[in-house]
Structures are given as structure tokens and as C-alpha cells.
Write a protein that holds these residues in place. Structure first.
Motif: not given
Ligand code: SRM
Ligand code: SRM
Ligand code: SRM
Ligand code: SRM
Ligand code: SF4
Ligand code: SF4
Ligand code: SF4
Ligand code: SF4
Ligand code: SF4
Ligand code: SF4
Ligand code: SF4
Ligand code: SF4
Lengths: 358, 418, 358, 418
Positions: A42-46, A53-59
Motif C-alpha cells: 500500500v502506498f500513496v503518490h502525491e 492517489l492511493y494504491t493497493v497492490r494485490a498478488g
């Protein structure tokens, strides 16, 4: 639609990605300032605009049935304005609108899809792989199966960021190696020259078969009045190039093919730059459905890496620093004459110095 | 003697060989003709020597024969051979010995010498066919011996080592004499596929410049810890400043295994590759370990056919103190000569031979275990020519060894492959 | 002595160096503790025994007439107990008994021999070289002459220690390159294939001539009924190996041969270890008696090195750190397609990264 | 369905493709037979697919045809082809688009997809000869297009770049679409010596994993200075401690051109090789420069014949903003295709072609000036095949250029050589 109707080339080209961009991506295209890691996967780009913009990465297992992919879409519809993306390593990235959405989104990913969140930063990333017995005509082993077995084993490592750096793994199912150069790779190895089916050879273009061999081990021959080829066994190094060109030169052997493990590949130009992966160990049994010996060997490498590497050192960088002697000592792999390069640039891999660790 | 071009080399501060040879021309007229022929080379950018084989009876080399293409014009250099004379190990001499060489050189030849040739010999120039024999006889009578040429072992040069250097990890002079004497037959009566050069350096500084100039560099090393005199370290750090020490010593360590903590040096010796740098710079405070020996390397040479080749590690560590150590060392050398001798092609240096057959095969042939220290890195291509059918271990079977070779795979009932 | 008397192999072996050791060397053999540099070309070694051994290193032209060598001996008799040594780079080392002897010894070296003292530590060391037109049958240029010209030019650099590290130079007079791999090397370069003297070829062993060629450019031929060879010009890369094997394949050409300069060779395993030297510039005229263009090119390299290198960096280490782009920019040499390797290991010299200096 | 071996892959925390396929088998029976054949492969360690060429009319590739050797036993997978569908650049999708793919996939095939293939395509599995045509038609009707196979350009993948990454030095998505569309003919109707892969990464981190997996990696870079926000640096240094910064950032710089002075970062940008490391670690404080473009590389591929090859620098810097920049970029690509297309051998990737003809010759052929950035180091062997007779400059002649090529040497009167 009538299947008989002759198709004409449409040359549509690539889809118009602009239509598919997440609205926040579109608004802030090229204006991103930095990102922050919130937790594994989980990370956020500013953006310069102040937007986040939040990102949730699913395998993801890469292979998805239509129903499963529709369930993925359902989640994206619910949380991500109907947009989603895949990563270059087959993960699925969901981009929820609000920070508060992250947890429910993660719950849903887990509950509805059964997918883990992680595979980012200094974790064990998703494994890139190839077709294997599921679809290719050349494999000596499976791909998705080994990957499933390994990722079960390194699930914790996928969902946590406990390595000195990212760990990228790939598998390939024949010596063509459609899989990538990565930190750790699992590849197939043959132990004898191809066996020729002289009856079937005629279906291949013989000049092409002869010219594909990198060591000129194939030459024209005649058997029972038919044109065929022969393989000079002394020259052949079991590379399998001929088999990909002509299935009558059968290089595979369910009895004797083994798996080998390669380490230290890198594509990023970070620090010392890209590097090849090198042979760590060979002769591992091709042992479906769970290939435990492969998992065991990968575990040994990861343990030694985790214990020995400095922060930010990729697997190959760590080994270069501590030396291959220590790598073999710490993993317990045996260094054999087969580890010594014997191909075109062999000499450039020799230790041309008096540098020794004693 | 007027030599418009060469005369220009009489000027300038560096000692002039032209001046020296002109002087000598007064005593030995052939030297004058040598200069005249050289002048013509300078004029025409062309060489006027021809070579053929010419040997002292019982010797297969050691003489470099030269006949002048301008023999009619310069009859005194029509034959102008060089005798290669084995130098004293470490290039140490008494003036008496050198004066003897001067005499022999003048008695039979042009009275000019090169100290030393690139391989290590004393080169004595300017003999005709007859005097060459006489000079050789005189040299041998006086205990000197002819150097190598052709397909054999060469004269061995070494660094000054323990005779005058604190870095020396083994006795380079002793080994030079030992190998030369022991293998003098291989030097005088060449029977290898091609030449074989040793060069011996007492430590990784390689003052014998062996790595790309010899088939078998022998380099001193140690296997315990670097000796650190922390008091001397503290003095050094005080004098030079810590930042200087970090910048010029510790951060230059190829494996970053040496660190400065305050005014103390700490070394992770397990990762030290014996590169010598820290010891060189801080030689008042650091010294090689005490458990010393050599690294044997193989395959270096210069340009012909190969491009250029730097030797690579063959035996990471070999003790070299007792007689047994010396014999163990020689056993390796002899196995190499046997294997290369039997399978090497004509005019194939041992490094080229390794390139052809593969280092793995070579190790098999000479009976040396593969060691990761031999390579900068293992292979990156999967083109392994296994000799064994590797037998996969299957579940439930004994889990033995890291690379699995021990037994044949079980045949499954319904096996349909291949 | 009767020249007719057949000689028998004596197999004397190497001289007994023990007889020739300076007494202080003999007494302290293997017991040296450290050394100190006193001034360029002068240093002292201290033994565990407390004894000191002074060394004065004199630059020598390598070629010595008997009278000149006798004068060298006179000095050694006077100051050095009748012992002296040569270095691996042809210098002469005098070892006076007492520190007070150093100055008079140096004066005498200068007055009687005309030799400079220096060539140690971080100086321009003596140049190692080969036979050239003076004695070899293969040279395309001279050796001693170039060396004399260069050392005149870099005399100051020899007698002072003003470089970041030692600078080792070698020259070779044909493409066989009897000279060493060094920081800077001056070598010969041909510009066309060998010209065959078919009349003379018969004197050579043709199978050997054919097999010496590294690119298989030589094949058997018949000219006017005689066995000879031909050279496939497209394959030939002007390496000269055949000429060394058989003089009838004349590779030299006084008109078109040029000199090239190579940089960054190193034999010591110090720091990064030994390295090859690489092409810096080519096409310099073979211009006796003083080869000014060669001197000029070497000067450019030395200037850039002196200005740019960190302490203890050899020429090659400096270039690796600042990059070849800067090396070419700072020396003014042009980078041409000929600088790009085209031989066996060419690919291993490519920049396989996105590392660029812009 | 009982599959003793595959069933074991239903267990464990990682999502199981077996479980998913078993589910789908209930809807699409061919998936069940696919699993049964796979089970047999697991049992026998053997593969049961055969491949041949099969094309959609007007297209030379894009379909990977598979026939089962066990077609009698498993008739529903007797034909089981894969359609490669060009992905959306950056792998971004609307759910609508994906649902459309799901539908087409189930309407005509097995309803299973791989997102994405190693080259970047969407892989849609499980069509027979007839349905394959129908599915292709349906895809194309809806704006999708078939991917590459055979001797042509391949589908281009790129990193997410400016769409979501602060490191992006050019618009990877735009270039992906631009190249795909412009060269779609080279993708659909293969006519190269062999395949040609682009992979596009916005910066040296190479998130598209291009270096050894593509013939032409395009990597974002910049030619001015790294942007440094010294206040953010100071905050970072305070948080992490200076020693940490030195150990993990500045001392890891490959050219040691970045230094920490107090709490300020100083960079010798002339020696920065754009390796990204410092920016990656200190991404809150450092950023790529503003004058951005790409480095074009060439020749990467994986194993077959070559062993392994990593691409190398071809064009150190190319702007990629204006239309002219795009055309300049394409001009280079097209010159490569022309030259390699004309002189490349069958089945010879462009990197192998370069190995065969030499990089110097290749540069000549494509009209690119040699640049030291293309090499790690210049050649170490003297085997230069000069095309020119290098004309030595002699004293008194004009001193022009560093490498002397301009004119013929003067012929000395008494020249006697050659
Ligand atoms: C999403 C993705 C791009 C895409 O278009 O799909 C991506 C996204 C990011 N990468 Fe990557 N990388 C992605 C594949 C790669 C690859 C290619 C691969 O995995 O096959 C590489 C090169 C691997 C190699 O060298 O073999 C790659 C090497 C990096 C690096 C360099 C690491 C290093 O030091 O060697 C960074 C820099 C960093 O971590 O600070 C980076 C950084 C990042 C950042 C932090 C960039 C940013 O500021 O947004 C992104 C979040 C990374 C994370 O995982 O925490 N990314 N990254 C890819 C995710 C793959 C996945 O699902 O696991
Ligand atoms: C599907 C895919 C593996 C996967 O599961 O993802 C794949 C599958 C095949 N590859 Fe591949 N390659 C795939 C990416 C690669 C890659 C990786 C990449 O593109 O990033 C490589 C290594 C990089 C490279 O190009 O070198 C790769 C190197 C090869 C090669 C070796 C080419 C060479 O010159 O070394 C062959 C054999 C050949 O071309 O002769 C090959 C051939 C094949 C064939 C067509 C086998 C054949 O010749 O019949 C496989 C078809 C399998 C199937 O049933 O669909 N495949 N192949 C990948 C393509 C999916 C897509 O379109 O997105
Ligand atoms: C006398 C000699 C040995 C001999 O048996 O003749 C010798 C003697 C010493 N060398 Fe050397 N080296 C000698 C040739 C070499 C060579 C070979 C060559 O020049 O062809 C090398 C390898 C060159 C290469 O790498 O290409 C060599 C690389 C070194 C080094 C490593 C330098 C480096 O860091 O790369 C050292 C270490 C140092 O300087 O601290 C060293 C150090 C020394 C020391 C300080 C060793 C000691 O403690 O006594 C000696 C005094 C050196 C000086 O010049 O100040 N010596 N030294 C040689 C003098 C040659 C000359 O007259 O110029
Ligand atoms: C005299 C000497 C140069 C000098 O002025 O010092 C020399 C001179 C010759 N060398 Fe050399 N080489 C000399 C040291 C070297 C070195 C350096 C070394 O030994 O440290 C090398 C490079 C290292 C190596 O061995 O690779 C060297 C590599 C060659 C080669 C190339 C061998 C190869 O396999 O690459 C040849 C040609 C050949 O053998 O076919 C050669 C051949 C020759 C011949 C015999 C030319 C010939 O084939 O007729 C030259 C005789 C010249 C003469 O008139 O005396 N010489 N030669 C050196 C021997 C003096 C001595 O005995 O002390
Ligand atoms: S690696 Fe081999 S078997 Fe696997 S998908 Fe690629 S070509 Fe097929
Ligand atoms: S396996 Fe490789 S080396 Fe052997 S014959 Fe086939 S192509 Fe040639
Ligand atoms: S190689 Fe080592 S031991 Fe020999 S002289 Fe040089 S520094 Fe001393
Ligand atoms: S000898 Fe070299 S490798 Fe060993 S600690 Fe010193 S600098 Fe490091
Ligand atoms: S380099 Fe060539 S010309 Fe010079 S001495 Fe050696 S063999 Fe003779
Ligand atoms: S010069 Fe070299 S490449 Fe040319 S023919 Fe002679 S040996 Fe062969
Ligand atoms: S390659 Fe660079 S620009 Fe592209 S996603 Fe990775 S970090 Fe961002
Ligand atoms: S980007 Fe890389 S090369 Fe440039 S300053 Fe940062 S660490 Fe150094």
C-alpha cells in the motif's frame, strides 16, 4: 457473426489508454512529486496539485478465469471508479479514492478474491513465469505450479517487507527461457543431447535446423534414403535450440532433466547497473506437484541474503561484495566444475587477479 | 661517425644508448656498423634483420640468431646473434660477476648487454656463429647458463622479495632458483606445445609484473589475519587525519572490509581479498598475516591470437615452506605440463589451451578441485555439458549433498516421456 | 679454448644468488619490517634486527656497453660492498652502507654514468621496452629510440614523485607485443593485410602458417604450380601473427604502419585488481628519431591524469571513475568506431546499462 | 474431479490457479480436460502439446496454436489456441473493457486469461480453429488488436511512468501507443530477420524489466542536474543520521559523485551516470533533472544461442517531447530495421547481428556516430580492421585532429620497405 466471412486486417493498434486512466492519474499525469509507503503493498503518490492517489497492490496468480476477473472488476467498480491496472509482474493495483477505503478494500480483496496484499518495496515480489505444461509445446517442467508452490512457501515474505531490497524471482519451463533475468530464477537443464526422430525430421526445414545450433553440432545426414540430420555429441551442449526449431530433435527427458537455480540477475541500472544471473546450484529434481527441493534451495538463498546483505543490496550485489566463496559456504551449495563458464565469454568470468578469500 | 637521425638521440637528459654505443664503436667496430644499420632503419622505417634457429649443441634454445639483410654493406653485423643468459634470481649481482660478463661479452662479441630482457634474461648481443659457441662455452664454464627460447620453459624472473621487502610472503628468490634448476631440462630442451613462463612476486603488488606476462604467476599471500599494530595506526591517523585515512585507505578496499573506528583499524579478514592496498599505504602499521604461502595462477600472455590474457586463479593457497610444500607445488606444475603437453596444440599457450578445452575440463585433467575463487562469477549461460545424468532426488529419498548426483531416478510405472 | 670442441649441456641452472646478496640483505633476509621514502629514488628498509638498508635507484637505458657496466661496478665497489641489483624495470639499485654515502653516491652516478636518480614511488617509472630495429627481425618501429625520446621528455617526471600514483609505461615494436601491460603503452598498428611473397613462402611450414591465423583468414593456394597460401582479406584483421610465423607474409609497411597508445593496464592486484590496457588513440605517425606526436599524446594523458586522479589511483582507475567520455574529452583524443572492440569478447566491453554521463 | 497431484496445489495461502480453473471447469468443460491433461503431465513429467502456425487472414501472427497429443482422450482440448491481444499501455483498464474481454473469452473460448504475458500481451486461452477466428473478429470489432509473434515487432510493454510515478522522465504510455500504432504493420505482417521487442521504462529503475528482455529498451533520463531540495535533504539527514546517509546513499553512488556536506547534498553532475539510487532512497528530497529524454539501448535478449545478452547503449540521449523528437526517434529505429533487415540472417536477433558484424560496422550501417558512452571501455586487443590507410603526420605538416586520417604519407626518396 459468420465465421466463414474472411477477416480483414484492422490494424487497430494499442488501446487508447487515456480512456482507461484512473481519473486522478489523468488529472495529475506527469505531475507526481513523490510517494510514501504506507504498509506492504500500500502506498500513496502525491501530486504537485496536492492530490493523493492511493494504491493497493494485490498478488495475482496471473491466470484468471473470466468469473474471477469479473469479481476483480466488481471491487474496482466499488472502490476505484471502475479503473484498475496490472503491474509488470502481474499484480493487480487497486486505487481507492479515499484513505479510509483502504482497509475495506483490502478486506474485500482477501475475502472475495483470496488475494494477498503486498509484493512491493523490499519484499519477495510476485514471481514472473511462463506457460509450462499448461500451454506450451516445449516445456520440460511446469510454470504456474512451481510458482504456486514457491509463493505458498514465501507468502509471509510477500506480505512483509523484511528483505534488504526487493527480491524478484522468475521461472522458465524450457531452456528457451521466456522468463526474465531476476534476482533468483528457476530454469530447466538437460543432461544429454537431443534424440532424433528420423521419421519426423522431414517435417522440419533442415537448413534452419542445422543453422540454429550455436556450436555447429548438427550436420546433414541420410538415414534409409531420407534426408535427416545427425548431432555430433561431443560438440552438443544440450542447449535445446534445435528442439525449439524442430520437435523431432527431442531434447527433453522426463527421467534426467533437472532444475537449476540462478542468482544475481538485475535489470535496473541502479548503482552498479544491470547484471546477469549466475548459476547457484543445479541437479534439483523436477518434482511436481510441489517441487520441495526447489523451495528448499530458494529458502537457503533467501536466508543467507537476509542475514548477510546490507540495506539496498540486491541479491547479486550482496554476493559480489561478500564473494562467491562465501555464497557457496553460506548456502551449502557445492561449487562444481559446471559452475565454471565454458561458453563464448568464459574467460571473462575467470578471477583474473590474485584476489582470494582464505 | 655521422648519423643524422640517431645523432638526435644523443641530446637530452636521459642517458643515451646512442652515445654509449658510439663510444663502444671505437672499441668494437661491429657496434659502429650496428648503428649505421639502425640509422638506415630510422631513415626508411624498415628493419634489416632476418632470424633463423641456431643452437648450441645439446640445447634447444637460448640463442636468438640474427643475420643482416645489409650484410654486404655492413659485414661486421652480417651475423649478430644474442645469447640469453639466465639472470641471478632477484637480479642481484656481485661486481665480480658482472665484470666477468663484461669480459666474456667483449672477448667474443660486441661488448653490449641488456640488463635485463623482458623475460628476465641477461641479453648479450653481437656474436657471429663461431664466437657464439665460444662465448656460450665460456659462460657455462664459469657457472652461467643459457636462457630459454622455443617451445619450452623460460627463464624465471622474480621480485626482490624477502631479500629487501617487508611485504614478501614467500621466498621468491629461492623458488626461482629451485624451479630453474629442477626444470632446467625443460628450459634447455624444449618439448612443450609452446612456451611456458613463470613469474614470481612476493605479494599481490606483483612487482614482477606477472599477471599478463606469464603463463604461471606465483603470488605471495597469507591465510590468517592482517597484522595490525594499533599504536602505529593511531600515530598514522593522527598524522594524516581520519578523513584522509577513510578517503585513501578504507574506502579504497575492494570489499569494504576494513574500517576506521576512532583511531583503530578493524578488518573483517574473512572478506579481505589480499589486495595489499591498506598495507601498502599504512605499511608502518599493517603487515601481511603470518601464515603465508602463495596463490598459483594460470594462463596469462600478451597479444598473439588471444588478444590479451590476464592469468586467473588456479590454486588459491599453497604453503611454500617445507620441502614437501615445494614438492606439492611441483606436482601441480607437472600435472599441468603432462595434460597440456599431451593435449595442447602446437603453438598453444596453456591459457589458450584452457580456453579451448574449458577450465572445468582442465581442472579434471590436472586433478584440481573446482573452487569458487577461480572465477569472478559462475556461468551466466545454461550451456552446461553435464557428464553425469543428474539423478533427481524424489520425496522420501535420502537428502544428500547440495547438487544431486548420487543415484538414478526411479522409473515411474506409467512413464511415457522421451 | 677450442671452438671446435663439441659442447655438452651443462645445465648449470640459475646463479647462486646467495653469493650475490648485499651483506645487509643476507643478514636480514625475510626480516624486513618496513621502508621509508627519503626522496625520489632513495629509500631505506628497516629490519627487525634494527639494521637499515639504503637504496639509491638509478635510471638505466637497459642497454649497457661493457665499459659502461664496468663503471657501474666501480661505483658499487666504492660504496656498496661490491654488490648491486637491477630492478624488474631495468633500473640499477645501489645500496650504500651509510646514510652519509647517499649524496656522494648520487653525485657519482650523475657525474660518472650520467644516470638520473628516481623512478620510484609516484613518479614516471622507467619504460620497459623491447628490441626494435636494433635487433629483432619483426619490428615495425624502434624501441630504445622511442623510449629515449620519451624519457627525455619526462625526465622531470622520472626524478620527481608528483603523480597520484606510479606511472608505468611500455613500448613494443611489433604486434607481438613483447612489452608489458602497463598504465600507458605505445604499440604498433598495421593498416592492411599481409603481402605475400610467393617465392619465399615455400620456406615456411604451411600448415603452421595456416593454423596460426586466429580468424582462419589464411588458406592453402597454388601459384604457378607451387604450394603457397592466400589471405582472405575480408577476414584478416592485420594482427600480424602470420608474419611472426612466416616472414613471407609481410605485414609491415613503412608507409602506412602507425602507432597507437593504450591506457589503463595494471598488473598489481591492488584495489580493483589487474586490468587490461585499452585503446586511447591510434594513427600516430611512426616518426623517428623522436616520435614527437607520441610524446605529445603521452603528455596529454599525463596532464589529464595528474589533474583528475585521486591519490593512489592508477591511470586506469582514474579513467574508470571519471568515465571514458571524460577521458576522451580531457585528452582531446577522438573516439572512433575502431575504439569499439570487434574481437572475441567484444560484447563484454559494451555499456550494458543505462549509465550515461550527459 | 479428482486430480491427485494438482489437488495438492489447491492448498496453501497463495491464490490457487487450480482452484480457479476447477471452478471454471464447471462452466467450461474444456477447462476440466485441460486440468486432466495437466495432471497427466505432472504424473509423467511430460508435455502433451504440439504447435503449428495458424494465422488470422491478413495477420502473420498473434495466435499460438496448440493441438493436444491426447486429443482422443481429451477431445475438448484437441485444439486449444491462445490469442495474444495487445494490452493497454501501462496495463491500465476500465472494468468495462475487462468485462468485455471476459465476455469474448467465454463466448468463444475457455474463459481463461493471463494478465499479462511476459511480453506484455493479454493472453486469452482455449480456442479451437473456428472459434479462434470468431473471437479475433469480435476483439477487432471492439477496437482490440492481435499481438505479435514470428519474425516481427512485438507488443510493447511499458512502466506506469508519468501516469503514476514521480521518476518518469518521458511519457512511456504515449510512446508505447505511438510506436505500436505507427508500426502496427511490422507487428502484424512480420518481415524482419527475427523478432524485435521494445520495452519502455521511464527511468533507470527499469520497472519494465527491459534490459535483457528486449531488443530495444528505451529508458528515461535527463541531461541537466539532479533537482535537490536542500531543506528536504536536511530533514532527511536529521531523521536518518548522517552516517546512515553516507553508508546507504552517497557511498553507494557508482561514481562517488555525490557527497554529504553537513546536512547538504552536493553532486558532481558531470560524473553522475543517472543510476537513480540516490533519488530512489531520498525521493522526498531529490528528483531527476528537468531537461529530460531517453537513452536508447540495443541488443538484449535471453538465452537461445547467445547465452544471455543485456542491451547496451546506442543513443545516449534523445529528446522525446515534440513531434520532431518522435520522428527523430523513429528515424533511428527505421535505419536499424533497414540495415538489420537487409543484412541480418534468418532467426538472428539484432544483438546477435551486432555480435556478428561488429558494433562499429553496425553504427556505420545505421548512421550513428560512435560515442564512448556505448562502451564500458575501449578495446583491449589491437585487432583493428582499419578501413583507411592511416596517414602519419610528419613533422612540419599541419597538425590536425587527434586521430590522423587526413592524407597520404609522403614517400621518402630512398624508401626501401615493403
Ligand atoms: C508497479 C511497477 C511498475 C509497473 O508499471 O507495473 C513498479 C512500481 C514502482 N517501482 Fe519498480 N515497479 C515495478 C517493477 C519493477 C521492475 C521490473 C520487474 O519487477 O520485473 C524493476 C526492475 C527489477 C530488476 O532490476 O531486475 C523495478 C525496479 C525498481 C527500483 C530499483 C530497485 C533497485 O534499487 O535495484 C525502484 C527504486 C526503489 O525501490 O526505490 C523501483 C520503484 C518503484 C516505485 C517506488 C516507483 C514510484 O515512485 O512509483 C513504484 C512502487 C514500487 C514498489 O513496488 O514499492 N522499482 N520495478 C512494477 C511493479 C511490479 C510488481 O508488481 O512487483
Ligand atoms: C507466452 C510467453 C510466456 C508467458 O507465459 O508469458 C512466451 C511463450 C512462448 N515463447 Fe517466449 N514467451 C513469452 C515471452 C518471452 C520472453 C520475455 C519477454 O518478451 O519479455 C522471452 C525472452 C526475451 C527475448 O525475447 O529474448 C522469450 C523468448 C522466447 C524465445 C527465444 C528467443 C531468442 O532469440 O532467444 C523463443 C524461441 C524462438 O523464438 O525461437 C520463444 C518462443 C516461445 C513460444 C512461442 C514457443 C514456440 O516457439 O512455440 C511460446 C509459446 C507458448 C504458448 O503456448 O503460448 N520465446 N519469450 C510470453 C509471451 C506472452 C506475451 O505475448 O505477452
Ligand atoms: C624494485 C622493484 C621490485 C624488483 O624486484 O625489482 C619494486 C619495489 C618496490 N615496490 Fe613495486 N617494485 C618494482 C616493480 C613493480 C611492478 C612491476 C613493473 O613495474 O613492471 C609493479 C606492478 C605494476 C602494475 O601494476 O602494472 C609494482 C607495483 C607496486 C605496488 C602497487 C601499486 C599500486 O597500488 O597499484 C606497490 C605498493 C606501493 O607502492 O605502496 C609497490 C611497492 C614497492 C615497494 C615499496 C615494496 C617495498 O616495500 O620495498 C618497493 C619500492 C618501490 C618504489 O619504487 O618506490 N610496487 N612494482 C621494482 C622496481 C621497478 C622499477 O625499477 O621501476
Ligand atoms: C628479447 C625480448 C624483448 C626484449 O627486448 O626484452 C623478446 C624478443 C622476442 N620475442 Fe618476445 N621477447 C621478450 C619477452 C617477451 C614477453 C614479455 C615477458 O616475457 O615478460 C612477451 C609477452 C608475454 C608472453 O609471453 O605472452 C613476449 C611475447 C612474444 C611472443 C608472443 C607469444 C604469444 O603466445 O603471444 C612472440 C612470438 C611467438 O612466440 O610466436 C615472441 C617472440 C620474440 C622473438 C623471439 C621474435 C621471433 O619470434 O623471432 C624476439 C627476439 C628478439 C631478439 O632479437 O632478441 N615474444 N616476449 C624479450 C625476451 C628477453 C629475455 O629473454 O629476457
Ligand atoms: S520457457 Fe519454453 S516452454 Fe516455457 S513458455 Fe517459453 S518457450 Fe514455452
Ligand atoms: S541441443 Fe543445442 S548444442 Fe545440441 S545439437 Fe541442439 S542446438 Fe546444437
Ligand atoms: S611484489 Fe610484494 S614482496 Fe615483491 S617486491 Fe613487490 S611489494 Fe615486495
Ligand atoms: S588488503 Fe585489500 S582487501 Fe584486505 S583489508 Fe586491506 S584493502 Fe581490504
Ligand atoms: S615486440 Fe615484436 S619486434 Fe619487438 S622484440 Fe618483440 S617480437 Fe621483436
Ligand atoms: S595478419 Fe592476422 S588475421 Fe591477417 S592473415 Fe595474418 S594471422 Fe590472419
Ligand atoms: S521505471 Fe522509473 S518511471 Fe517507470 S515506474 Fe519505475 S520508477 Fe517509475
Ligand atoms: S543518480 Fe546515481 S550516479 Fe547520479 S548522483 Fe545519484 S547515486 Fe550517483
Amino acid at each position: 457473426m459468420d465465421a466463414k466471412k474472411p477477416l480483414a486486417p484492422r490494424d487497430n493498434g494499442a488501446p487508447d489508454y487515456k480512456k482507461y486512466l484512473h481519473p486522478a492519474m489523468e488529472r495529475n499525469y506527469g505531475r507526481w512529486k513523490y510517494h510514501r509507503d504506507l504498509r506492504p503493498g500500500v502506498f500513496v503518490h502525491e501530486s504537485e496539485s496536492g492530490e493523493s492517489l492511493y494504491t493497493v497492490r494485490a498478488g495475482s496468480p496471473r491466470m484468471l478465469s473470466a468469473p474471477l476477473l469479473r469479481r476483480v472488476c466488481d471491487i474496482a467498480d466499488k472502490y476505484c471508479q471502475g479503473r484498475l491496472r496490472f503491474t509488470s509482474r502481474n499484480n493487480i493495483e487497486f486505487q481507492p479514492e479515499k484513505e479510509e477505503d483502504i482497509q475495506p478494500l483490502m478486506d474485500e480483496i482477501s475475502r472475495v478474491l483470496g488475494f494477498p496484499v503486498g509484493g512491493s518495496g523490499h519484499s519477495f515480489h510476485n514471481i514472473i513465469h511462463t506457460q509450462g505444461w499448461l500451454h506450451c509445446n516445449l516445456p520440460g517442467t511446469d510454470a504456474a505450479g512451481i510458482v504456486k508452490a514457491l509463493l505458498d512457501m514465501f507468502y509471509e515474505e510477500f506480505t512483509h517487507e523484511n528483505f534488504p531490497q526487493r527480491v524478484k524471482v522468475s521461472t522458465s519451463c524450457c531452456t528457451i527461457n521466456c522468463g526474465g533475468q531476476t534476482d533468483i530464477a528457476i530454469n530447466l537443464q538437460h543432461h544429454h543431447p537431443p534424440v532424433i526422430d528420423h521419421g519426423m525430421v522431414s517435417r522440419c526445414e533442415l537448413p534452419k535446423v542445422i543453422s540454429i545450433c550455436p556450436v555447429l553440432a548438427i550436420r546433414p545426414d541420410r538415414v534409409e534414403g531420407h534426408d535427416t540430420v545427425e548431432v555430433i555429441e561431443e560438440k552438443c551442449m544440450y542447449c535445446g535450440a534445435c528442439h525449439a526449431q524442430c520437435p523431432a530433435l527431442e531434447i527433453r527427458d522426463g527421467q534426467t532433466d533437472t532444475l537449476s537455480i540462478w542468482v544475481g540477475g538485475k535489470s535496473a541500472s541502479t548503482r552498479g547497473g544491470p547484471s546477469f544471473m549466475k548459476l547457484a546450484t543445479w541437479g534439483l529434481p523436477n518434482n511436481p506437484p510441489r517441487w520441495p527441493e526447489v523451495g528448499d534451495a530458494v529458502r537457503r538463498i533467501l536466508k543467507a541474503y537476509q542475514a548477510g546483505a546490507n540495506p539496498y543490496e540486491r541479491v547479486g550485489e550482496w554476493i559480489e561484495r561478500v564473494g562467491w566463496k562465501n555464497f557457496f559456504a553460506e548456502t551449502g551449495f557445492e561449487f562444481t566444475k559446471y559452475h565454471i563458464d565454458s561458453y563464448r565469454w568464459a574467460r571473462t568470468t575467470f578471477n583474473t587477479s590474485a584476489h582470494v578469500r582464505l | 661517425m655521422k648519423l643524422p637521425l640517431l645523432d638526435q638521440l644523443e641530446e637530452g637528459p636521459w642517458p643515451s644508448f646512442v652515445k654509449d654505443l658510439k663510444e663502444q664503436a671505437k672499441r668494437r667496430p661491429q657496434v659502429g656498423q650496428l648503428l649505421q644499420q639502425l640509422e638506415q632503419s630510422y631513415e626508411n622505417r624498415w628493419d634489416y634483420w632476418r632470424g633463423t634457429a641456431i643452437n648450441v649443441p645439446g640445447y634447444g634454445g637460448g640463442i636468438i640468431a640474427r643475420y643482416s639483410d645489409l650484410g654486404e654493406k655492413f659485414p661486421q653485423v652480417a651475423q649478430f646473434h644474442t645469447i640469453r643468459v639466465i639472470e641471478s634470481p632477484g637480479f642481484v649481482y656481485s661486481t665480480e660477476a658482472l665484470r666477468q660478463l663484461c669480459d666474456i661479452s667483449e672477448d667474443y662479441g660486441a661488448g653490449i648487454m641488456q640488463l635485463h630482457g623482458m623475460t628476465g634474461d641477461i641479453l648479450m648481443l653481437g656474436f657471429d656463429n663461431e664466437k657464439m659457441m665460444q662465448a656460450s662455452e665460456a659462460l657455462m664454464e664459469n657457472g652461467w647458463d643459457l636462457g630459454g627460447s622455443g617451445n619450452g620453459m623460460r627463464t624465471i624472473p622474480c621480485c626482490i622479495g624477502p631479500a629487501r621487502c617487508e611485504m614478501a610472503c614467500y621466498d621468491t628468490l629461492r623458488l626461482t632458483k629451485y624451479l630453474t634448476d629442477k626444470y632446467i631440462g625443460y628450459l634447455h630442451r624444449p618439448e612443450f606445445p609452446y612456451k611456458y613462463k613463470f613469474k614470481l612476486s612476493g605479494c599481490g603488488n606483483d612487482c614482477a609484473n606477472s599477471m599478463s606476462r606469464s603463463d604461471m604467476p606465483v603470488i605471495g599471500t597469507w591465510r590468517d589475519d592482517i597484522q595490525v599494530d594499533q599504536e602505529a595506526v593511531a600515530r598514522f591517523v593522527e598524522e594524516m587525519e581520519p578523513e584522509w585515512v577513510v578517503r585513501n585507505v578504507t574506502s579504497r578496499c575492494p570489499t569494504r572490509c576494513i574500517h576506521l573506528h576512532g583511531d583503530r583499524i578493524e578488518i573483517d579478514n574473512s572478506n579481505c581479498v589480499r589486495c595489499m592496498h591498506c598495507i601498502n599505504v599504512m605499511h608502518l602499521a599493517l603487515a601481511p598475516g603470518k601464515d603465508r604461502g602463495v596463490t598459483m595462477l594460470i594462463g596469462g600472455k600478451r597479444t598473439v591470437r588471444s588478444g590479451e590474457m590476464i592469468s586467473s586463479v588456479l590454486v588459491p593457497f599453497q604453503k611454500l615452506e617445507s620441502d614437501e610444500d615445494y614438492l606439492a607445488f611441483c606436482a601441480i606444475v607437472e600435472r599441468i605440463w603432462d595434460f597440456w603437453g599431451e593435449h595442447g596444440n602446437e603453438h598453444e599457450r596453456v591459457g589458450e589451451f584452457i580456453d579451448r578445452v574449458g577450465l572445468g575440463t582442465f581442472l579434471d585433467g590436472v586433478g584440481i578441485e573446482p573452487d569458487p575463487q577461480m572465477v569472478a562469477n559462475p556461468r551466466s549461460n545454461p550451456y552446461i555439458k553435464f557428464e553425469e545424468y543428474a539423478a533427481p532426488r524424489l520425496e522420501g529419498e535420502p537428502q544428500k549433498g547440495a547438487n544431486v548426483l548420487e543415484h538414478e531416478p526411479d522409473r515411474r510405472e506409467d512413464y511415457e516421456g522421451s
